[in-house]
Design a protein around this motif. Sequence first.
Motif, PDB file in Angstrom:
ATOM      1  N   VAL A  89       0.844  -1.200   0.000  1.00  0.00           N
ATOM      2  CA  VAL A  89       0.000   0.000   0.000  1.00  0.00           C
ATOM      3  C   VAL A  89       0.879   1.249   0.000  1.00  0.00           C
ATOM      4  N   LEU A  90       1.907   1.284   0.853  1.00  0.00           N
ATOM      5  CA  LEU A  90       2.786   2.453   0.880  1.00  0.00           C
ATOM      6  C   LEU A  90       3.518   2.603  -0.454  1.00  0.00           C
ATOM      7  N   SER A  91       3.983   1.508  -1.035  1.00  0.00           N
ATOM      8  CA  SER A  91       4.629   1.575  -2.353  1.00  0.00           C
ATOM      9  C   SER A  91       3.686   2.192  -3.383  1.00  0.00           C
ATOM     10  N   ALA A  92       2.421   1.783  -3.352  1.00  0.00           N
ATOM     11  CA  ALA A  92       1.427   2.319  -4.294  1.00  0.00           C
ATOM     12  C   ALA A  92       1.201   3.804  -4.045  1.00  0.00           C
ATOM     13  N   LYS A  93       1.108   4.206  -2.778  1.00  0.00           N
ATOM     14  CA  LYS A  93       0.919   5.623  -2.458  1.00  0.00           C
ATOM     15  C   LYS A  93       2.110   6.456  -2.923  1.00  0.00           C
ATOM     16  N   MET A  94       3.299   5.835  -2.942  1.00  0.00           N
ATOM     17  CA  MET A  94       4.505   6.521  -3.415  1.00  0.00           C
ATOM     18  C   MET A  94       4.611   6.483  -4.939  1.00  0.00           C
ATOM     19  N   ARG A  95       3.722   5.709  -5.577  1.00  0.00           N
ATOM     20  CA  ARG A  95       3.728   5.503  -7.028  1.00  0.00           C
ATOM     21  C   ARG A  95       5.042   4.838  -7.502  1.00  0.00           C
ATOM     22  N   LEU A  96       5.451   3.841  -6.737  1.00  0.00           N
ATOM     23  CA  LEU A  96       6.655   3.075  -7.061  1.00  0.00           C
ATOM     24  C   LEU A  96       6.273   1.602  -7.187  1.00  0.00           C
ATOM     25  N   ALA A  97       7.218   0.778  -7.618  1.00  0.00           N
ATOM     26  CA  ALA A  97       6.975  -0.660  -7.768  1.00  0.00           C
ATOM     27  C   ALA A  97       6.428  -1.228  -6.459  1.00  0.00           C
ATOM     28  N   GLU A  98       5.513  -2.181  -6.568  1.00  0.00           N
ATOM     29  CA  GLU A  98       4.827  -2.678  -5.366  1.00  0.00           C
ATOM     30  C   GLU A  98       5.758  -3.324  -4.348  1.00  0.00           C
ATOM     31  N   ALA A  99       6.920  -3.795  -4.769  1.00  0.00           N
ATOM     32  CA  ALA A  99       7.869  -4.421  -3.838  1.00  0.00           C
ATOM     33  C   ALA A  99       8.874  -3.422  -3.260  1.00  0.00           C
ATOM     34  N   PHE A 100       8.790  -2.145  -3.654  1.00  0.00           N
ATOM     35  CA  PHE A 100       9.809  -1.170  -3.256  1.00  0.00           C
ATOM     36  C   PHE A 100       9.955  -1.043  -1.743  1.00  0.00           C
ATOM     37  N   VAL A 101       8.891  -0.794  -1.024  1.00  0.00           N
ATOM     38  CA  VAL A 101       8.970  -0.578   0.421  1.00  0.00           C
ATOM     39  C   VAL A 101       9.469  -1.841   1.120  1.00  0.00           C
ATOM     40  N   GLY A 102       9.013  -2.992   0.666  1.00  0.00           N
ATOM     41  CA  GLY A 102       9.482  -4.249   1.241  1.00  0.00           C
ATOM     42  C   GLY A 102      10.986  -4.402   1.121  1.00  0.00           C
TER      43      GLY A 102
END
Length: 133
Positions: free
Chosen positions: A34-47
């Motif tokens: 969800v945070l990755s999506a809010k940042m408009r980055l790849a879905e695995a980015f925050v992980g």
Amino acid sequence: MQQIFETSAIFRIEYELIINIQDFREKRGWSQRVLSAKMRLAEAFVGKCESLDQPEKYNLRHLGILKEVFGFKSLDDFFPDGIPNDEQIIIWYKKVPKKKADGSDSKLMDNVVVEIIVVDGETKAEVNKENKR
């Protein structure tokens, strides 16, 4: 006995930023995706940023995006306990299974910090080179 892993040297401010963002995210009930999506980055980015065994970390561009996503007024808001010491650290950690909703072990693993070691060196490259010897 469980295997202990070691990170490359990072600055304490990098580590505390990761921990604080994880805390802000969890308090809002947001998953890493969800945070990755809010940042408009790849879905695995925050992980990847939150994982000790991945090289990806937040950078200055990400701070501006995160400041907007979290609604912060200042970059100081990322460090509610104050700016961390200007030092480099190596983190020793172990891998443990994440828990499923029913309490059983998942196949996914979490990194659990065992110890944080303060290291000397002017740059991360210098410390990491010294550590490989």
